[in-house]
Design an enzyme around this catalytic site. Structure first.
Site, short mmCIF file in Angstrom:
data_model
loop_
_atom_site.label_atom_id
_atom_site.label_comp_id
_atom_site.label_asym_id
_atom_site.label_seq_id
_atom_site.Cartn_x
_atom_site.Cartn_y
_atom_site.Cartn_z
N SER A 146 0.77 -1.20 0.01
CA SER A 146 0.15 0.07 0.09
C SER A 146 0.95 1.10 0.05
CB SER A 146 -0.89 0.00 1.38
OG SER A 146 -1.52 1.19 1.59
N TYR A 159 -2.37 -0.53 10.13
CA TYR A 159 -2.39 -1.14 9.01
C TYR A 159 -1.13 -0.51 8.19
CZ TYR A 159 -3.89 -1.42 3.92
OH TYR A 159 -4.15 -1.95 2.65
#
Length: 270
Positions: A146, A159
């Site tokens: 990501s 995350y």
């Protein structure tokens, strides 16, 4: 010169977390490039429609159960995949989750859920598949990361930590397994609408705020990732390993204006 570089005919790609979202887009792109698929989910029944879609493209698709937080499940999946097809050439390590909270509100269980799924799960799925790839002297492992692996965002502490770990893990595994003919890279999407973040896109103000910070002036669309995943899975990337490929419209440049823009009515005032 490009003949065959992106052709995946005769190869098998395993895509984890393929019951919805970007996992299905990755699988679809690889199938269109010629690969047969093994697709996984915690519930095999959730894969039925996607398997039918891939078969309609003329490719094979084998659904397998996988819970990446369960070591036994990972081992059983890897053994079943090998028994079904012999050699798995490509792994797309996509299964993941998120808990979106201010850092002060993150619980012990929130942290463990995200890190165990995204980081520990990614490692042990890669390890199981690499053990089998070693025997064939070939493999393409694509860890899905990501933009949060290189950029900090409030509300995404676990995350971001997990995806930053995936980026570092990718470099370590590339160094570890290169001698066996295995490349390991990380495909890092920017801001794409998914089940995990769709609530954000319901806010017109937030979308405008996001787009203003993306040099290409739009959020990502799933098909923007197709070329990148096929590239990393194919012969075209044979000398690329340990890298993180950001597909983010440029937001990781920092996307902050260093000049003052004139007001829209500046000319009229003159």
């Amino acid at each position: 010169m490009s003949d065959g570089l992106f052709d995946l005919s005769g190869q098998v790609a395993l895509v984890s977390g393929a019951s919805r979202g970007l996992g299905q887009h990755f699988g679809r792109a690889l199938a269109k490039a010629g690969a047969d698929l093994i697709v996984t989910s915690r519930k095999v029944d959730d894969l039925t429609a996607f398997v039918a879609e891939i078969e309609a493209l003329g490719r094979k698709a084998i659904p397998l159960e996988l819970d990446v937080r369960d070591q036994g499940s990972i081992e059983r999946m890897a053994a079943a995949a090998e028994a079904a097809v012999g050699q798995v050439h490509i792994l797309v390590n996509n299964a993941g989750c998120n808990v979106r909270k201010p850092a002060l509100d993150v619980t012990w269980d929130d942290w463990n859920l995200v890190l165990d799924t995204n980081l520990r799960g990614s490692f042990f799925v890669a390890q199981q598949m690499a053990r089998r790839m070693v025997k064939h002297g070939y493999g393409r492992i694509i860890n899905i990361g990501s933009v949060t692996s290189v950029f900090g965002y409030s509300g995404l502490a676990p995350y971001g930590a997990s995806r930053g770990g995936v980026r570092q893990l990718t470099m370590s595994l590339a160094d570890d397994w290169g001698k066996y003919g295995i490349t390991v890279n990380c495909l890092a999407p920017g801001w794409f609408k998914t089940e995990q973040n769709k609530v954000l896109y319901e806010s017109k103000e937030w979308v405008e705020y996001l787009v203003d910070r993306i040099p290409l002036k739009r959020p990502g669309q799933a098909h923007d990732l197709d070329g990148a995943v096929v590239f990393l899975a194919s012969e075209a990337s044979r000398y690329v390993t340990g890298q993180t490929l950001l597909v983010d419209g440029g937001i990781s440049t920092g996307a902050m204006r260093a000049t003052v823009q004139a007001p829209a009515n500046a000319d009229k005032e003159k």
